[in-house]
Motif scaffolding. Structure first.
Motif, PDB file in Angstrom:
ATOM      1  N   ASP A  75     -17.733 -27.884   1.469  1.00  0.00           N
ATOM      2  CA  ASP A  75     -17.149 -28.324   0.215  1.00  0.00           C
ATOM      3  C   ASP A  75     -16.740 -29.782   0.426  1.00  0.00           C
ATOM      4  N   VAL A  76     -17.561 -30.692  -0.091  1.00  0.00           N
ATOM      5  CA  VAL A  76     -17.360 -32.114   0.178  1.00  0.00           C
ATOM      6  C   VAL A  76     -16.033 -32.602  -0.392  1.00  0.00           C
ATOM      7  N   SER A  77     -15.703 -32.174  -1.601  1.00  0.00           N
ATOM      8  CA  SER A  77     -14.469 -32.641  -2.237  1.00  0.00           C
ATOM      9  C   SER A  77     -13.232 -32.223  -1.454  1.00  0.00           C
ATOM     10  N   ALA A  78     -13.229 -30.981  -0.963  1.00  0.00           N
ATOM     11  CA  ALA A  78     -12.067 -30.475  -0.231  1.00  0.00           C
ATOM     12  C   ALA A  78     -12.117 -30.835   1.242  1.00  0.00           C
ATOM     13  N   GLY A  79     -13.304 -31.227   1.738  1.00  0.00           N
ATOM     14  CA  GLY A  79     -13.430 -31.549   3.154  1.00  0.00           C
ATOM     15  C   GLY A  79     -13.320 -30.324   4.038  1.00  0.00           C
ATOM     16  N   VAL A  80     -13.954 -29.235   3.623  1.00  0.00           N
ATOM     17  CA  VAL A  80     -13.860 -27.971   4.353  1.00  0.00           C
ATOM     18  C   VAL A  80     -15.269 -27.451   4.657  1.00  0.00           C
ATOM     19  N   ILE A 230     -10.669 -32.898 -10.233  1.00  0.00           N
ATOM     20  CA  ILE A 230     -10.038 -33.969  -9.460  1.00  0.00           C
ATOM     21  C   ILE A 230      -8.892 -33.445  -8.611  1.00  0.00           C
ATOM     22  N   VAL A 231      -8.417 -32.231  -8.888  1.00  0.00           N
ATOM     23  CA  VAL A 231      -7.326 -31.629  -8.128  1.00  0.00           C
ATOM     24  C   VAL A 231      -7.864 -30.856  -6.943  1.00  0.00           C
ATOM     25  N   GLY A 232      -9.007 -30.214  -7.103  1.00  0.00           N
ATOM     26  CA  GLY A 232      -9.624 -29.435  -6.036  1.00  0.00           C
ATOM     27  C   GLY A 232     -11.089 -29.233  -6.347  1.00  0.00           C
ATOM     28  N   PRO A 233     -11.805 -28.536  -5.463  1.00  0.00           N
ATOM     29  CA  PRO A 233     -13.229 -28.364  -5.673  1.00  0.00           C
ATOM     30  C   PRO A 233     -13.571 -27.349  -6.748  1.00  0.00           C
ATOM     31  N   GLN A 234     -12.644 -26.504  -7.085  1.00  0.00           N
ATOM     32  CA  GLN A 234     -12.915 -25.487  -8.096  1.00  0.00           C
ATOM     33  C   GLN A 234     -11.777 -25.486  -9.100  1.00  0.00           C
ATOM     34  N   LYS A 354      -3.736 -31.106 -18.601  1.00  0.00           N
ATOM     35  CA  LYS A 354      -2.635 -32.048 -18.356  1.00  0.00           C
ATOM     36  C   LYS A 354      -2.814 -32.770 -17.027  1.00  0.00           C
ATOM     37  N   GLN A 355      -3.612 -32.193 -16.129  1.00  0.00           N
ATOM     38  CA  GLN A 355      -3.835 -32.805 -14.815  1.00  0.00           C
ATOM     39  C   GLN A 355      -4.945 -33.863 -14.841  1.00  0.00           C
ATOM     40  N   ALA A 356      -5.523 -34.114 -16.011  1.00  0.00           N
ATOM     41  CA  ALA A 356      -6.605 -35.100 -16.132  1.00  0.00           C
ATOM     42  C   ALA A 356      -6.014 -36.506 -16.066  1.00  0.00           C
ATOM     43  N   VAL A 357      -5.866 -37.018 -14.854  1.00  0.00           N
ATOM     44  CA  VAL A 357      -5.263 -38.333 -14.643  1.00  0.00           C
ATOM     45  C   VAL A 357      -6.271 -39.229 -13.942  1.00  0.00           C
ATOM     46  N   GLY A 358      -5.843 -40.450 -13.665  1.00  0.00           N
ATOM     47  CA  GLY A 358      -6.676 -41.372 -12.902  1.00  0.00           C
ATOM     48  C   GLY A 358      -7.929 -41.820 -13.623  1.00  0.00           C
ATOM     49  N   GLY A 359      -7.861 -41.952 -14.931  1.00  0.00           N
ATOM     50  CA  GLY A 359      -9.001 -42.452 -15.678  1.00  0.00           C
ATOM     51  C   GLY A 359     -10.014 -41.396 -16.068  1.00  0.00           C
TER      52      GLY A 359
END
Length: 374
Positions: A75-80, A230-234, A354-359
């Motif tokens: 899982d590239v996003s989580a680095g696992v 953007i918070v996690g891979p899933q 609501k967690q949709a941040v950072g552009g």
């Protein structure tokens, strides 16, 4: 074997006393002493086995080839990194993993699951729904942990995940080919809906994944959305999906939110969207341009969960995995663009949490504005 100095000292002392000519033990005493020694050895063995089971994450072998039949995924996003061999799943938090991943697992009870089907097939007892699960404490500071399942599922396993049951997903992988494909920046993606051909272009940032729906009795399966986490891979924080009204190729309108009668124009459909139950109107219906064609735009906030899942105004069977948008919740923002193409009313919907941040909201807007019609 784990060494326990105090017990070893007692055993040595007892053995010395047994050999000593100055002490004459009765047979019963010698039997009792021997039994005690055996009991202590058993304790040592049990302690050793237990500690090995809980101490398998501290050392990492390097340069060791994968065993035959091992399934590996990252899982590239989580680095696992996941490695499934027989009954054993090894989960490794890579050095490049974000701090959030380490924070999720450190000191938490983590559940590992590997399964065959992406979604339930028939009754739960159907062998195609086979999966194995194990929960273990992930010691603080460890990068690797092994989970031993009750049976070998490696041959048929198509996916694995680790999660904190109380917090949510940590990492997820699919083995082999998968219907979820990361999209390259600025890649042109062509789609067709009700015979209308159009395309999207992705922004300069990466991380968007393309999803397909699963076929049902009502709708065929096919490309349905772009999702991003953007918070996690899933568990996506944004989704853009496309369909048409009243009958989409891969999605069905929700009767609770788009109940008839709805007029035949784009303006009529936009009006119905703007007054949908469970929502609060933010802006619109307003006149905009989409792909050089006149369109209607409506923006809403969800105040009550009365719509259909996963897309509030539309429903479809989603493919489980990756940046999955399972449901539309209270507080989510919905934007809808409606454009009439030769009598086909295209319905483009974007949702963010609501967690949709950072552009991320700007990325959504950029993707929708990139639409062009063939």
């Amino acid at each position: 074997m784990t060494r326990i100095p105090e017990l070893e000292q007692e055993l040595v002392a007892a053995a010395t006393r047994l050999r000593s000519p100055r002490r004459a033990f009765r047979p019963a005493a010698r039997v009792a002493m021997a039994a005690a020694a055996v009991a202590v050895v058993v304790v040592l063995l049990v302690v050793d086995a237990t500690e090995r089971d809980h101490d398998d994450g501290g050392r990492q072998q390097t340069g060791t080839p994968s065993q035959r039949g091992t399934k590996v995924g990252i899982d590239v996003s989580a680095g696992v990194r996941f490695s499934l061999t027989g009954r054993q799943l090894t989960v490794n938090v890579l050095s490049r993993a974000p701090f959030e991943t380490r924070q999720k697992v450190s000191g938490a009870r983590i559940r590992a699951t590997c399964g065959v089907a992406w979604a339930q097939v028939g009754p739960e007892s159907d062998p195609r729904n086979a999966h194995e699960q194990r929960t273990r404490l992930w010691p603080a500071g460890r990068d690797k942990l092994r989970f031993h399942f009750a049976r070998d599922i490696s041959k048929g396993a198509r996916w694995c995940r680790v999660e904190d049951p109380a917090v949510g997903n940590v990492a997820f992988v699919k083995f082999g080919s998968a219907p979820v494909r990361p999209l390259s920046a600025m890649q042109k993606i062509a789609v067709t809906e009700e015979g209308v051909q159009f395309s999207f272009r992705l922004p300069t940032t990466v991380g968007w994944e393309r999803f397909s729906s699963i076929s049902t009795d009502k709708s065929a399966g096919g490309p349905i959305s772009f999702n991003k986490s953007i918070v996690g891979p899933q568990g996506a924080e944004a989704i853009i999906f496309w369909t048409s009204f009243p009958d989409g190729d891969y999605a069905d309108p929700c009767a609770r939110t788009l109940s008839p009668p709805v007029g035949s124009s784009a303006a009529d459909l936009a009006a119905a969207v703007s007054t949908a139950p469970g929502t609060e109107l933010v802006t619109g219906p307003s006149n905009v341009t989409l792909g050089g064609r006149p369109a209607k735009h409506v923006a809403l906030t969800v105040r009550e969960k009365v719509g259909c899942d996963p897309g509030f105004f539309y429903t479809w069977r989603d493919v489980n995995g990756g940046a999955l948008w399972r449901t539309t919740g209270v507080g989510d923002t919905i934007s809808v663009w409606i454009v009439d193409i030769d009598g086909t009313r295209l319905f483009i919907e974007a949702e963010t949490t609501k967690q949709a941040v950072g552009g991320l909201k700007q990325e959504v807007q950029q993707i929708v504005e990139s639409i062009s019609f063939e």
